[in-house]
Design an enzyme around this catalytic site. Structure first.
Site, PDB file in Angstrom:
ATOM      1  N   LYS A  36      28.460  23.046  25.339  1.00 42.91           N
ATOM      2  CA  LYS A  36      29.364  21.952  25.756  1.00 42.91           C
ATOM      3  C   LYS A  36      28.524  20.677  25.926  1.00 42.91           C
ATOM      4  CE  LYS A  36      28.817  23.097  30.597  1.00 42.91           C
ATOM      5  NZ  LYS A  36      29.132  24.100  31.600  1.00 42.91           N
ATOM      6  N   ARG A 135      37.871  26.319  41.617  1.00 42.03           N
ATOM      7  CA  ARG A 135      38.033  25.336  40.546  1.00 42.03           C
ATOM      8  C   ARG A 135      39.120  25.847  39.609  1.00 42.03           C
ATOM      9  NH1 ARG A 135      32.933  23.441  36.913  1.00 42.03           N
ATOM     10  NH2 ARG A 135      33.302  25.470  35.936  1.00 42.03           N
ATOM     11  N   TYR A 275      16.109 -10.129  32.710  1.00 39.67           N
ATOM     12  CA  TYR A 275      17.159 -10.728  33.529  1.00 39.67           C
ATOM     13  C   TYR A 275      16.695 -10.890  34.976  1.00 39.67           C
ATOM     14  CZ  TYR A 275      20.777  -9.791  29.999  1.00 39.67           C
ATOM     15  OH  TYR A 275      21.549  -9.774  28.879  1.00 39.67           O
TER      16      TYR A 275
HETATM   17  C1  LIG Z   1      28.138  25.115  31.742  1.00 36.84           C
HETATM   18  C2  LIG Z   1      28.546  26.483  32.023  1.00 36.84           C
HETATM   19  C3  LIG Z   1      27.630  27.532  31.906  1.00 36.84           C
HETATM   20  C4  LIG Z   1      26.167  27.322  31.572  1.00 36.84           C
HETATM   21  O1  LIG Z   1      25.474  26.743  32.662  1.00 36.84           O
HETATM   22  P1  LIG Z   1      23.878  26.586  32.629  1.00 36.84           P
HETATM   23  O2  LIG Z   1      23.544  26.296  34.055  1.00 36.84           O
HETATM   24  O3  LIG Z   1      23.580  25.400  31.782  1.00 36.84           O
HETATM   25  O4  LIG Z   1      23.302  27.821  32.114  1.00 36.84           O
HETATM   26  C5  LIG Z   1      28.112  28.819  32.111  1.00 36.84           C
HETATM   27  N1  LIG Z   1      29.402  29.043  32.430  1.00 36.84           N
HETATM   28  C6  LIG Z   1      30.306  28.050  32.570  1.00 36.84           C
HETATM   29  C7  LIG Z   1      31.720  28.378  32.909  1.00 36.84           C
HETATM   30  C8  LIG Z   1      29.902  26.744  32.373  1.00 36.84           C
HETATM   31  O5  LIG Z   1      30.793  25.769  32.510  1.00 36.84           O
END
Ligand SMILES: *Cc1c(COP(=O)(O)O)cnc(C)c1O
Length: 383
Positions: A36, A135, A275
């Site tokens: 993601k 969540r 700036y």
């Molecule tokens: C992002 C995510 C992960 C992976 O998390 P990391 O800490 O980067 O390994 C696993 N499960 C869910 C549901 C996530 O959203």
């Protein structure tokens, strides 16, 4: 295509990380590569192509758009799992393409059934249970309904997974909360089994949980940050090292971010640079201007704090990070030319700009810094 900077992904480093993680988790646990956030800024198309060449065949994403980006470059037998958002209009494509997805409300489960029936193809679902993160996830009092739907609709649904997510496994401060979540998750699994519904896979671990609570590994681990060569937190790294004789980081950073010098200027003592008044030259100085700014994901909070490498030497960012440019101090480097390489993240000669140092200065998490790196920067796989 943007030419201001380039991102390189090291295939050797990635293979190293995957070999290490696969060995750690063992053959019985599937490693799902979490991509993601544009593969944590690494770039989905390039990253998954490299990952697939390194033997990874399971990817987890947040939404259908990311799933499509994977499908566009990989047509081999790979599994894609959507963990987050689904738009109604995406369901048809998802089921048609046998993309797996988290389900955490009754409506999505019913919609999946309907679409599966229409397409005459089973929807492959992972039931997400609420265990304490608050969540997404089915509440305890909804589970009986889930059970009855799964049973009734078994011709339309494949109960592929039962899953949950922990609320901060990277910090010892959350120890009791996570322990409680693990216990609840096991009870929920029992509940399904007692109702003669055994999911094919049980999964809960992200990177941090997989190290801090090995019992959370189960049948599949969803690994994001560690595959990119970074630890979720200092605590997790130390926990890992404590159990080891050799105190060496087994993970290697795979990303390098490079730009070039676009201009060089001499500045006299007591002049302000950039700036406003955020930086005044305390001596006669030489500065290099780099065509990178916060528009590219180089955080504004690195103003007067960031460092880059030029000719293997560390150079301070001076003044404010602008939208598209930043100035660095090259007073101490004798012969520097326009067009020379600047390393924003990565190694140059003996030195390195690590993401940890980077994010300490900018007080961003590893995760945030990486995912903010602009999508328009070209990515290239190297050895
Ligand atoms: C992002 C995510 C992960 C992976 O998390 P990391 O800490 O980067 O390994 C696993 N499960 C869910 C549901 C996530 O959203």
């Amino acid at each position: 295509m943007q030419t201001n900077s380039i991102i390189e992904l090291s295939r050797t480093a990635y293979q190293n990380n995957i070999d290490f993680l696969s060995q750690l988790f063992g053959k019985k646990t599937i490693l799902s590569s979490v991509v993601k956030g544009n593969a944590y800024g690494h770039g989905i198309p390039e990253f998954v192509t490299m990952a697939s060449a390194c033997g990874v065949n399971h990817f987890s994403v947040f939404d259908a758009d990311e799933a499509r980006q994977i499908k566009a470059v990989l047509d081999q037998k790979i599994t894609i799992l959507i963990m987050g958002y689904l738009h109604q209009n995406d369901l048809e494509w998802i089921i048609e393409n046998e993309i797996e997805f988290f389900v955490f409300d009754k409506k999505r489960l019913m919609d999946a059934c309907k679409m599966a029936k229409k397409l005459n193809k089973k929807a492959i679902v992972h039931i997400e249970a609420e265990t304490g993160m608050n969540r997404t996830g089915f509440e305890k009092n909804e589970l009986a309904t889930v059970v009855s739907i799964l049973k009734k609709e078994k011709d339309n649904l494949v109960f592929k997974g039962l899953c949950t997510h922990y609320a901060g496994a990277e910090s010892i401060a959350n120890y009791y909360r996570i322990e409680k979540q693990i216990k609840r998750f096991n009870e929920i699994y029992q509940f399904f089994c007692e109702n003669e519904l055994k999911p094919l896979l049980r999964h809960s671990a992200c990177s941090a949980a997989s190290i801090m609570f090995p019992q959370t590994r189960m049948d599949l681990v969803r690994i994001g940050i560690m595959q990119y060569g970074l630890w979720p937190s200092q605590e997790v790294f130390i926990t890992y090292l404590n159990a080891k004789k050799i105190k060496k980081d087994p993970l290697h950073r795979i990303i390098t971010w490079k730009s070039v010098i676009m201009g060089i200027k001499k500045v006299k003592t007591a002049e302000f640079i950039g700036y406003g008044t955020s930086f005044m030259a305390k001596k006669d100085m030489k500065i290099a201007v780099i065509p990178i700014g916060y528009a590219h994901g180089y955080s504004r909070s690195l103003s007067n704090h960031g460092r880059v490498l030029i000719q293997g030497q560390r150079c301070m960012v001076i003044g404010l990070v602008n939208m598209n440019m930043v100035a660095v101090d090259i007073t101490e480097i004798e012969t520097v030319k326009k067009g020379e390489e600047v390393v924003l993240i990565g190694n140059q000669k003996e030195l390195a700009i690590t993401i940890a140092s980077f994010s300490d200065y900018s007080s961003q998490l590893n995760y945030e810094l990486l995912t903010r790196i602009s999508k328009t920067i070209p990515r290239k796989i190297r050895n």
